[in-house]
Motif scaffolding. Structure first.
Motif, PDB file in Angstrom:
ATOM      1  N   GLY A  13       0.799  -1.228   0.000  1.00 29.03           N
ATOM      2  CA  GLY A  13       0.000   0.000   0.000  1.00 29.03           C
ATOM      3  C   GLY A  13       0.827   1.271   0.000  1.00 29.03           C
ATOM      4  N   LEU A  14       2.043   1.227  -0.499  1.00 27.13           N
ATOM      5  CA  LEU A  14       2.882   2.416  -0.522  1.00 27.13           C
ATOM      6  C   LEU A  14       2.338   3.425  -1.533  1.00 27.13           C
ATOM      7  N   VAL A  15       2.388   4.716  -1.160  1.00 32.29           N
ATOM      8  CA  VAL A  15       1.979   5.796  -2.066  1.00 32.29           C
ATOM      9  C   VAL A  15       3.223   6.282  -2.788  1.00 32.29           C
ATOM     10  N   LEU A  16       3.297   6.005  -4.064  1.00 32.12           N
ATOM     11  CA  LEU A  16       4.478   6.336  -4.836  1.00 32.12           C
ATOM     12  C   LEU A  16       4.268   7.566  -5.716  1.00 32.12           C
ATOM     13  N   MET A  17       3.056   7.781  -6.219  1.00 24.25           N
ATOM     14  CA  MET A  17       2.812   8.804  -7.228  1.00 24.25           C
ATOM     15  C   MET A  17       2.733  10.204  -6.612  1.00 24.25           C
ATOM     16  N   PRO A  18       3.421  11.169  -7.210  1.00 21.26           N
ATOM     17  CA  PRO A  18       3.255  12.563  -6.771  1.00 21.26           C
ATOM     18  C   PRO A  18       1.847  13.081  -7.130  1.00 21.26           C
ATOM     19  N   ARG A  19       1.433  14.171  -6.483  1.00 17.58           N
ATOM     20  CA  ARG A  19       0.151  14.793  -6.819  1.00 17.58           C
ATOM     21  C   ARG A  19       0.225  15.444  -8.191  1.00 17.58           C
ATOM     22  N   ALA A  20      -0.902  15.512  -8.829  1.00 18.94           N
ATOM     23  CA  ALA A  20      -0.960  16.160 -10.144  1.00 18.94           C
ATOM     24  C   ALA A  20      -0.732  17.660  -9.990  1.00 18.94           C
ATOM     25  N   PHE A  21      -0.178  18.292 -11.054  1.00 19.05           N
ATOM     26  CA  PHE A  21       0.037  19.754 -11.017  1.00 19.05           C
ATOM     27  C   PHE A  21      -1.275  20.482 -10.825  1.00 19.05           C
ATOM     28  N   ALA A  22      -2.358  19.948 -11.390  1.00 12.83           N
ATOM     29  CA  ALA A  22      -3.658  20.623 -11.310  1.00 12.83           C
ATOM     30  C   ALA A  22      -4.163  20.713  -9.890  1.00 12.83           C
ATOM     31  N   ASP A  23      -3.592  19.895  -8.953  1.00 19.70           N
ATOM     32  CA  ASP A  23      -4.027  19.949  -7.554  1.00 19.70           C
ATOM     33  C   ASP A  23      -3.374  21.095  -6.800  1.00 19.70           C
ATOM     34  N   GLY A  24      -2.548  21.836  -7.461  1.00 22.26           N
ATOM     35  CA  GLY A  24      -1.900  22.971  -6.809  1.00 22.26           C
ATOM     36  C   GLY A  24      -0.403  22.851  -6.834  1.00 22.26           C
ATOM     37  N   LEU A  25       0.261  24.029  -7.021  1.00 19.16           N
ATOM     38  CA  LEU A  25       1.715  24.030  -7.120  1.00 19.16           C
ATOM     39  C   LEU A  25       2.394  24.260  -5.789  1.00 19.16           C
ATOM     40  N   ASP A  26       1.613  24.286  -4.698  1.00 24.37           N
ATOM     41  CA  ASP A  26       2.204  24.496  -3.385  1.00 24.37           C
ATOM     42  C   ASP A  26       2.984  23.273  -2.908  1.00 24.37           C
ATOM     43  N   MET A  27       2.781  22.101  -3.574  1.00 24.88           N
ATOM     44  CA  MET A  27       3.545  20.897  -3.220  1.00 24.88           C
ATOM     45  C   MET A  27       4.726  20.672  -4.152  1.00 24.88           C
ATOM     46  N   TRP A  28       5.023  21.672  -5.009  1.00 28.27           N
ATOM     47  CA  TRP A  28       6.129  21.531  -5.957  1.00 28.27           C
ATOM     48  C   TRP A  28       7.168  22.598  -5.684  1.00 28.27           C
ATOM     49  N   SER A  29       8.329  22.151  -5.244  1.00 26.76           N
ATOM     50  CA  SER A  29       9.405  23.045  -4.802  1.00 26.76           C
ATOM     51  C   SER A  29      10.259  23.451  -5.992  1.00 26.76           C
ATOM     52  N   ARG A  30      10.770  24.691  -5.915  1.00 26.21           N
ATOM     53  CA  ARG A  30      11.724  25.163  -6.913  1.00 26.21           C
ATOM     54  C   ARG A  30      13.161  24.972  -6.414  1.00 26.21           C
ATOM     55  N   GLU A  31      13.253  24.269  -5.201  1.00 30.59           N
ATOM     56  CA  GLU A  31      14.582  23.993  -4.627  1.00 30.59           C
ATOM     57  C   GLU A  31      14.773  22.464  -4.519  1.00 30.59           C
ATOM     58  N   ASP A  32      14.997  21.969  -3.266  1.00 29.77           N
ATOM     59  CA  ASP A  32      15.275  20.523  -3.130  1.00 29.77           C
ATOM     60  C   ASP A  32      14.070  19.709  -2.696  1.00 29.77           C
ATOM     61  N   GLY A  33      12.965  20.386  -2.413  1.00 31.72           N
ATOM     62  CA  GLY A  33      11.743  19.674  -2.072  1.00 31.72           C
ATOM     63  C   GLY A  33      11.509  19.500  -0.594  1.00 31.72           C
ATOM     64  N   ARG A  34      12.484  19.860   0.249  1.00 38.32           N
ATOM     65  CA  ARG A  34      12.303  19.691   1.679  1.00 38.32           C
ATOM     66  C   ARG A  34      11.316  20.717   2.221  1.00 38.32           C
ATOM     67  N   PRO A  35      10.695  20.411   3.344  1.00 36.39           N
ATOM     68  CA  PRO A  35       9.759  21.382   3.943  1.00 36.39           C
ATOM     69  C   PRO A  35      10.431  22.740   4.157  1.00 36.39           C
ATOM     70  N   GLY A  36       9.698  23.851   3.837  1.00 32.75           N
ATOM     71  CA  GLY A  36      10.229  25.201   3.981  1.00 32.75           C
ATOM     72  C   GLY A  36      10.899  25.746   2.744  1.00 32.75           C
ATOM     73  N   SER A  37      11.109  24.878   1.775  1.00 35.47           N
ATOM     74  CA  SER A  37      11.727  25.382   0.543  1.00 35.47           C
ATOM     75  C   SER A  37      10.698  26.133  -0.287  1.00 35.47           C
ATOM     76  N   ALA A  38      11.186  27.030  -1.156  1.00 29.91           N
ATOM     77  CA  ALA A  38      10.299  27.851  -1.994  1.00 29.91           C
ATOM     78  C   ALA A  38       9.579  26.977  -2.996  1.00 29.91           C
ATOM     79  N   THR A  39       8.253  27.300  -3.212  1.00 33.26           N
ATOM     80  CA  THR A  39       7.447  26.521  -4.143  1.00 33.26           C
ATOM     81  C   THR A  39       7.141  27.343  -5.374  1.00 33.26           C
TER      82      THR A  39
END
Length: 763
Positions: free
Chosen positions: A8-34
């Motif tokens: 039951g592992l969740v492997l797939m990232p969220r779709a872009f249409a669900d919002g770009l707040d989960m897509w980082s312009r840096e390394d993806g760690r919490p607090g990085s710019a989206t």
């Protein structure tokens, strides 16, 4: 294998249409710019290729896009990250899958490769697929091998190359591709992957060989199916069978890395056939000296002809061992004794051959020969149908020139008689469950040092171990149990025999033998019979008994030491002599019986433990040592311990030489024998001749042939009471039984003497 399904592992990232707040312009760690609200990123709807997608303007030297969700990384699990990208306008950048490798605590995994191979976008509007594989293992095809420190990843991509270009990116896909690596991860290869059909008709020999060659140290799997192998196949790799194989009888399946009976049973699907196939390989240089039965019980509906199983050899002289298993006989017609009647001629000058044999084609090699004047345990060793002759294992002592014979061919679980010669073969830790239907082992025609150790031969129908020739030379039987199928019968009605020997130098040690007609019939010399226990009693009052050990040659050069000889006797004959009358050479001699425990319970008074039975005239004893034994009769006394059976002839005790009967102990024996024997005699009335009787104590019906010494105990007195200083002379072999010594004195006298006499010449 698919972790998304199985765990039951969740492997797939969220779709872009669900919002770009989960897509980082840096390394993806919490607090990085989206990219949420960023001017260079916009959601595009209704793209002809992608539908909803992300349109991104490249403004950085390396434009990063990372999913801020955690994609789990598990040992043994391999993930493929795929992106579909197309250039819309401006400069044409390069695209690569890029990630951030994180430990369980969120720290960066140093030294990890975090980017895949870059792909250049060459044409506007052309969809380009970019992918890379992430995993813990460093395997061919894995782009990012992170080891076991990585716990999760922030997946995404990088745009590299010149800035100013505009690209559109479809939703990223992460999928479990562990199955791509499954064959490499497992320690086996499947023969079906190399062309094996498993349909029972197609020759899969080449596919099996190819799979073995490709295994490279891994195992080979013969998956479910029926495989026909037309040629020899040798596996240098370990092999596991889910399916079964079949092949011509003369072809061999050699399993070098797992040469044991279990593997062959898995391969052939039939226990008896598997054993035959494994034995064939054992004799054909499998890189093993032994076949381990792995404790398996093999059920047999018919005897196993070992030479026929090997097929390509009639002789073999390298050490081979079969060990650790059980054979169980399923009664049926295949075990029935073959019985053939015939008429044949015999001449003592050709002592081991029957000639002009009627019905010879039907007489099997290995058959027991029965007829008038035929000794015990004589077998057909070979036959010549065209010449109408049979070769025998031993001569016949009193056969007529022409007479009727009966030939009985017993059946055996393991039959080695097809080998002309077999040396240094060992049966170790095997139980032969004969179930009253078969024998145990038939030995080869010739051979040296056959060894049977730690085996059980349980309830053989007729014979436990049979020698039809000289395959018993140097035979050793150690620590075996022979359990008769005739135990409920009175002793005199039993006919089964534990074993027989034709050649020299047999060693029987530490065996236990229960209620056969005979333990062993031994025709050779140089035998060592030590520390065995054989018992042949029954519940009959005043019961009859049969011989435990039968020695069939006169000069045996053999020892029986430390045995427990229970309700049976030693019988010494010359029944395997075509010229049984003594002429020249050796008569009965060379036997030592020392340190044994002889017991008899509820037997007839005339029972004897040591019996000599000459089959011809003129024989005598020259070399016999019976010493240090314990003789005990229970529930009724017996008269003596020894006897000469004169059914055919008497012994010439006047020629006896080198007989020692001493140091024995007796219980329940009325007449105790010795040689030399020392007796005390009192003569109370003065006489010149003193007749002294030794009869009860002289073994084997011998007379007094020698007086070793005469010792006066106290003074010898004449009629007047005066001491007599003279020495007497002796006269031996006096009386009708030649058992008296007469002491002759110069004058009539009286007194006490101790006299030591012998029945033989000491030299």
């Amino acid at each position: 294998m698919n972790k998304a399904i199985t765990e039951g592992l969740v492997l797939m990232p969220r779709a872009f249409a669900d919002g770009l707040d989960m897509w980082s312009r840096e390394d993806g760690r919490p607090g990085s710019a989206t990219y949420e609200g960023a001017p260079e990123a916009v959601l595009e709807t209704g793209d002809a290729d992608f539908g909803d997608c992300l349109e991104l303007v490249k403004t950085q030297a390396v434009q990063c896009l990372r999913y801020m969700g955690q994609t789990p990384i598990r040992p043994g699990c391999y993930l493929r990250v795929t992106a579909w990208v197309k250039a819309v306008s401006g400069n044409l950048p390069q695209v690569r899958i890029a990630t951030f490798a994180a430990a369980a605590n969120g720290d960066h995994v140093g030294g990890a490769v975090e980017t895949g191979t870059a792909v250049t976008l060459a044409t506007y509007g052309e969809v380009c697929e970019v992918s890379a594989i992430i995993g813990t293992g460093n395997r061919p095809g894995v782009d990012m091998a992170w080891g076991r420190d990585a716990a999760y990843a922030h997946v995404g991509l990088d745009l590299t190359g010149p800035a100013g270009g505009v690209v559109r990116i479809d939703d990223l896909v992460v999928e479990d591709v562990t199955s791509v690596f499954l064959r490499e991860m497992m320690d086996w290869v499947d023969v079906r992957d190399f062309g094996a059909r498993g349909d029972g008709r197609t020759d899969d020999t080449a596919a099996f060989e190819a799979a073995d060659a490709a295994a490279g140290g891994r195992s080979v799997l013969v998956s479910a199916g029926d495989y026909w192998l037309a040629g020899d196949v040798t596996f240098h790799s370990p092999v596991r069978f889910e399916g079964c194989v079949a092949m011509p009888a003369e072809k061999r399946l050699t399993l070098i890395r797992n040469f044991n009976l279990n593997s062959y049973i898995d391969a052939f699907g039939d226990e008896a056939e598997a054993f035959r196939r494994a034995v064939a390989v054992l004799f054909n240089y499998s890189d093993h000296d032994s076949l381990d039965m792995m404790g398996r019980r093999v059920e047999l509906a018919a005897p196993i002809d070992i030479q026929a199983a090997v097929a390509n050899k009639n002789s073999f002289s390298m050490r081979r061992v079969i060990r650790n298993g059980q054979f169980y006989v399923r009664p049926g017609a295949s075990w029935e004794t073959d019985v053939v009647a015939s008429v044949a001629k015999y001449q003592r000058s050709n002592a081991r051959q029957l000639t002009d044999v009627a019905n010879i084609a039907n007489i099997p090699v290995g058959a027991l020969v029965e007829g008038v004047g035929v000794g015990r345990e004589i077998y057909v060793r070979a036959k010549n149908v065209s010449a109408r002759t049979l070769t025998l294992s031993q001569p016949l002592y009193a056969a007529a020139s022409s007479q009727d014979y009966t030939f009985r061919r017993f059946k055996y679980i393991l039959d080695f008689s097809g080998f002309e010669r077999l040396d240094k073969f060992v049966l170790d830790d095997i139980e032969f469950q004969c179930d009253g239907a078969s024998g145990g082992v038939m030995l080869p025609q010739q051979g040296l040092a056959f060894h049977i150790r730690d085996c059980f031969i349980t309830r053989p129908k007729d014979r436990g171990i049979t020698s039809i020739g000289e395959g018993c030379a140097g035979l050793t039987v150690d620590r075996c149990q022979f359990l008769s199928n005739e135990q409920p019968l009175p002793a005199q009605e039993r006919t089964s025999i534990a074993l027989n020997v034709n050649a020299n130098d047999c060693k029987l040690r530490d065996n236990r033998v229960v209620r056969f007609a005979h333990f062993a019939v031994l025709s050779g010399s140089g035998n060592m019979i030590a520390d065995n226990h054989w018992f042949q009693g029954d519940d009959e009052p005043d019961g009859l008994r049969q011989a435990g050990i039968v020695l069939t040659q006169p000069n045996v050069r053999s020892t029986l030491t430390g045995n427990y000889i229970d309700n049976s006797f030693i019988e010494w004959t010359n029944e395997h002599d075509a010229w049984p009358d003594f002429g020249t050479g050796d008569s009965f001699g060379g036997l030592t019986v020392a340190g044994n425990n002889f017991t008899a319970i509820d037997v007839a008074r005339w029972f004897r433990w040591i019996v000599i039975k000459p089959c011809g005239s003129g024989h005598f004893i020259d070399g016999l040592n019976i010493s240090g034994n314990v003789f005990k009769a229970i529930n009724g006394d017996i008269a003596r311990i020894e006897h000469v059976d004169t059914t055919h002839a008497e012994l010439n005790m006047a020629r006896a030489c080198n007989i020692v009967v001493s140091g024995n102990t007796f219980a329940g024996v009325e007449e105790r024998v010795q040689n030399p024997v020392t007796l005390r005699f009192d003569t109370n009335s003065a006489a010149r001749n003193w007749p002294l009787e030794f009869a009860p104590h002289l073994p084997f019906g011998g007379g007094v042939r020698n007086v070793v010494c005469v010792v006066a105990e106290g003074p010898i007195m004449d009629a007047s009471g005066r001491p007599v200083p003279a020495m007497p002379y002796t006269e031996v072999e006096q009386g009708a039984a030649r058992s008296k010594v007469v002491l002759g004195w110069p004058d009539a006298c009286r007194g006490r003497v101790s006299v030591t006499a012998r029945i033989d010449s000491a030299l």
